[in-house]
Motif scaffolding. Sequence first.
Motif, PDB file in Angstrom:
ATOM      1  N   VAL A  20     -10.703   0.417  12.921  1.00 15.43           N
ATOM      2  CA  VAL A  20      -9.351   0.963  12.775  1.00 15.43           C
ATOM      3  C   VAL A  20      -8.361  -0.164  12.443  1.00 15.43           C
ATOM      4  O   VAL A  20      -7.498  -0.015  11.576  1.00 15.43           O
ATOM      5  CB  VAL A  20      -8.930   1.776  14.025  1.00 15.43           C
ATOM      6  N   TRP A  26      -6.174  -2.867   5.471  1.00 17.54           N
ATOM      7  CA  TRP A  26      -6.566  -2.453   4.113  1.00 17.54           C
ATOM      8  C   TRP A  26      -5.510  -1.517   3.501  1.00 17.54           C
ATOM      9  O   TRP A  26      -5.020  -1.740   2.397  1.00 17.54           O
ATOM     10  CB  TRP A  26      -7.949  -1.778   4.148  1.00 17.54           C
ATOM     11  N   ILE A  27      -5.159  -0.488   4.286  1.00 17.02           N
ATOM     12  CA  ILE A  27      -4.214   0.503   3.748  1.00 17.02           C
ATOM     13  C   ILE A  27      -2.829  -0.127   3.564  1.00 17.02           C
ATOM     14  O   ILE A  27      -2.125   0.180   2.598  1.00 17.02           O
ATOM     15  CB  ILE A  27      -4.156   1.767   4.649  1.00 17.02           C
ATOM     16  N   SER A  72     -13.712  -3.526   6.316  1.00 17.31           N
ATOM     17  CA  SER A  72     -13.648  -2.102   6.690  1.00 17.31           C
ATOM     18  C   SER A  72     -14.944  -1.391   6.327  1.00 17.31           C
ATOM     19  O   SER A  72     -15.460  -0.575   7.095  1.00 17.31           O
ATOM     20  CB  SER A  72     -12.504  -1.394   5.959  1.00 17.31           C
ATOM     21  N   ALA A  80     -21.428   4.328  11.001  1.00 17.45           N
ATOM     22  CA  ALA A  80     -22.160   5.473  10.448  1.00 17.45           C
ATOM     23  C   ALA A  80     -23.643   5.415  10.827  1.00 17.45           C
ATOM     24  O   ALA A  80     -24.233   6.421  11.218  1.00 17.45           O
ATOM     25  CB  ALA A  80     -22.002   5.498   8.931  1.00 17.45           C
ATOM     26  N   LEU A  83     -24.062   6.154  14.628  1.00 12.32           N
ATOM     27  CA  LEU A  83     -23.903   7.574  15.001  1.00 12.32           C
ATOM     28  C   LEU A  83     -24.911   8.484  14.303  1.00 12.32           C
ATOM     29  O   LEU A  83     -25.036   9.643  14.673  1.00 12.32           O
ATOM     30  CB  LEU A  83     -22.514   8.066  14.591  1.00 12.32           C
ATOM     31  N   PHE A  91     -18.636  13.527   7.381  1.00 14.05           N
ATOM     32  CA  PHE A  91     -18.869  12.176   6.895  1.00 14.05           C
ATOM     33  C   PHE A  91     -19.136  12.165   5.396  1.00 14.05           C
ATOM     34  O   PHE A  91     -18.699  11.261   4.686  1.00 14.05           O
ATOM     35  CB  PHE A  91     -20.005  11.492   7.663  1.00 14.05           C
ATOM     36  N   LYS A  94     -15.791  12.291   3.867  1.00 11.25           N
ATOM     37  CA  LYS A  94     -15.097  11.015   4.047  1.00 11.25           C
ATOM     38  C   LYS A  94     -15.693   9.943   3.123  1.00 11.25           C
ATOM     39  O   LYS A  94     -14.962   9.164   2.518  1.00 11.25           O
ATOM     40  CB  LYS A  94     -15.196  10.564   5.503  1.00 11.25           C
ATOM     41  N   VAL A 142      -8.034  10.668   7.655  1.00 11.86           N
ATOM     42  CA  VAL A 142      -7.786  10.705   9.104  1.00 11.86           C
ATOM     43  C   VAL A 142      -8.056  12.120   9.642  1.00 11.86           C
ATOM     44  O   VAL A 142      -8.668  12.278  10.703  1.00 11.86           O
ATOM     45  CB  VAL A 142      -6.369  10.191   9.457  1.00 11.86           C
ATOM     46  N   ILE A 146     -10.853  12.682  12.579  1.00 13.53           N
ATOM     47  CA  ILE A 146     -10.367  13.087  13.899  1.00 13.53           C
ATOM     48  C   ILE A 146     -10.636  14.577  14.164  1.00 13.53           C
ATOM     49  O   ILE A 146     -11.183  14.944  15.197  1.00 13.53           O
ATOM     50  CB  ILE A 146      -8.846  12.797  14.060  1.00 13.53           C
TER      51      ILE A 146
HETATM   52  C1  HEM Z   1     -14.870   2.032   3.940  1.00 18.87           C
HETATM   53  C2  HEM Z   1     -15.735   2.962   4.283  1.00 18.87           C
HETATM   54  C3  HEM Z   1     -15.658   3.677   5.607  1.00 18.87           C
HETATM   55  C4  HEM Z   1     -16.738   4.072   6.327  1.00 18.87           C
HETATM   56  C5  HEM Z   1     -18.197   3.875   5.935  1.00 18.87           C
HETATM   57  C6  HEM Z   1     -16.244   4.694   7.542  1.00 18.87           C
HETATM   58  C7  HEM Z   1     -17.004   5.252   8.543  1.00 18.87           C
HETATM   59  C8  HEM Z   1     -16.548   5.635   9.779  1.00 18.87           C
HETATM   60  C9  HEM Z   1     -17.352   6.129  10.866  1.00 18.87           C
HETATM   61  C10 HEM Z   1     -18.844   6.384  10.770  1.00 18.87           C
HETATM   62  C11 HEM Z   1     -16.550   6.315  11.926  1.00 18.87           C
HETATM   63  C12 HEM Z   1     -17.029   6.678  13.324  1.00 18.87           C
HETATM   64  C13 HEM Z   1     -16.420   7.830  13.966  1.00 18.87           C
HETATM   65  C14 HEM Z   1     -16.746   7.777  15.448  1.00 18.87           C
HETATM   66  O1  HEM Z   1     -17.156   6.743  15.963  1.00 18.87           O
HETATM   67  O2  HEM Z   1     -16.579   8.782  16.086  1.00 18.87           O
HETATM   68  C15 HEM Z   1     -15.205   5.976  11.532  1.00 18.87           C
HETATM   69  C16 HEM Z   1     -14.079   6.050  12.334  1.00 18.87           C
HETATM   70  C17 HEM Z   1     -12.807   6.034  11.865  1.00 18.87           C
HETATM   71  N1  HEM Z   1     -12.414   5.799  10.560  1.00 18.87           N
HETATM   72 FE1  HEM Z   1     -13.635   5.176   9.060  1.00 18.87          FE
HETATM   73  N2  HEM Z   1     -14.878   4.661   7.528  1.00 18.87           N
HETATM   74  C18 HEM Z   1     -14.465   4.070   6.340  1.00 18.87           C
HETATM   75  C19 HEM Z   1     -13.155   3.938   5.915  1.00 18.87           C
HETATM   76  C20 HEM Z   1     -12.067   4.495   6.563  1.00 18.87           C
HETATM   77  C21 HEM Z   1     -10.730   4.668   5.998  1.00 18.87           C
HETATM   78  C22 HEM Z   1     -10.341   4.288   4.575  1.00 18.87           C
HETATM   79  C23 HEM Z   1      -9.942   5.201   6.977  1.00 18.87           C
HETATM   80  C24 HEM Z   1      -8.503   5.605   6.962  1.00 18.87           C
HETATM   81  C25 HEM Z   1      -7.758   5.706   5.895  1.00 18.87           C
HETATM   82  C26 HEM Z   1     -10.750   5.359   8.159  1.00 18.87           C
HETATM   83  C27 HEM Z   1     -10.282   5.820   9.368  1.00 18.87           C
HETATM   84  C28 HEM Z   1     -11.053   5.944  10.499  1.00 18.87           C
HETATM   85  C29 HEM Z   1     -10.527   6.270  11.812  1.00 18.87           C
HETATM   86  C30 HEM Z   1      -9.065   6.528  12.164  1.00 18.87           C
HETATM   87  C31 HEM Z   1     -11.630   6.323  12.678  1.00 18.87           C
HETATM   88  C32 HEM Z   1     -11.626   6.567  14.190  1.00 18.87           C
HETATM   89  C33 HEM Z   1     -11.974   7.984  14.498  1.00 18.87           C
HETATM   90  C34 HEM Z   1     -12.241   8.213  15.977  1.00 18.87           C
HETATM   91  O3  HEM Z   1     -11.520   7.661  16.832  1.00 18.87           O
HETATM   92  O4  HEM Z   1     -13.193   8.912  16.274  1.00 18.87           O
HETATM   93  N3  HEM Z   1     -12.048   4.927   7.865  1.00 18.87           N
HETATM   94  N4  HEM Z   1     -15.234   5.565  10.202  1.00 18.87           N
END
Ligand code: HEM
Length: 150
Positions: A20, A26-27, A72, A80, A83, A91, A94, A142, A146
């Motif tokens: 995060v 990044w953003i 990131s 990923a 989990l 996913f 996303k 997001v 979420i």
């Molecule tokens: C670059 C490639 C990305 C991959 C492979 C990826 C993958 C993941 C995965 C697998 C989770 C796990 C969720 C969990 O643990 O429950 C996660 C969480 C999260 N990602 Fe990413 N993500 C990426 C980019 C981004 C981007 C660009 C954003 C926002 C613009 C973002 C925002 C978030 C947020 C806010 C969470 C936390 C969610 C929670 O608390 O459960 N991610 N991401």
Amino acid sequence: MSEWIGFLGAGYPWVKAAHVIFIIFWIAGLFIVPRYYVHHHATTPGSAEDRAWIEREDRARTIILTPAMLISWALGLSLAFHLGAFAEGWFHAKFLLVILLTGYQGWVSAFGKKLARGERPLEGRSLRIMNEVPGIFTVLIVILVIVRPF
Ligand code: HEM
């Protein structure tokens, strides 16, 4: 791939926090650099102002944008695998969006190089529309992570 599930162990919440944090960097970079282009686009090629924007953009891209994007991705992919998210609908959506967002970053880099060469390839209005892309992607991504609507 299933042998990776849970591999982060007790490190999982730390990796998620780091994900995060780097996403915010990044953003932030994706918000600031195309905004710089709106100002840069209005300058005369070769002027002192033009050179100052080239320098600023270059620094923002190399210090913030590129490293934050790579970190990131590394952290997100670790989450990923941990989990087993590759089997889940939210996913997939996303993943598609982050690939498109990474493609947008490619456009940002290419556009910066054109400006630095003295080209002024877009109308100011089109540039402002391109500025909205990271905001729209942030909202969609997001919600997907979420709410997980599917
Ligand atoms: C670059 C490639 C990305 C991959 C492979 C990826 C993958 C993941 C995965 C697998 C989770 C796990 C969720 C969990 O643990 O429950 C996660 C969480 C999260 N990602 Fe990413 N993500 C990426 C980019 C981004 C981007 C660009 C954003 C926002 C613009 C973002 C925002 C978030 C947020 C806010 C969470 C936390 C969610 C929670 O608390 O459960 N991610 N991401």
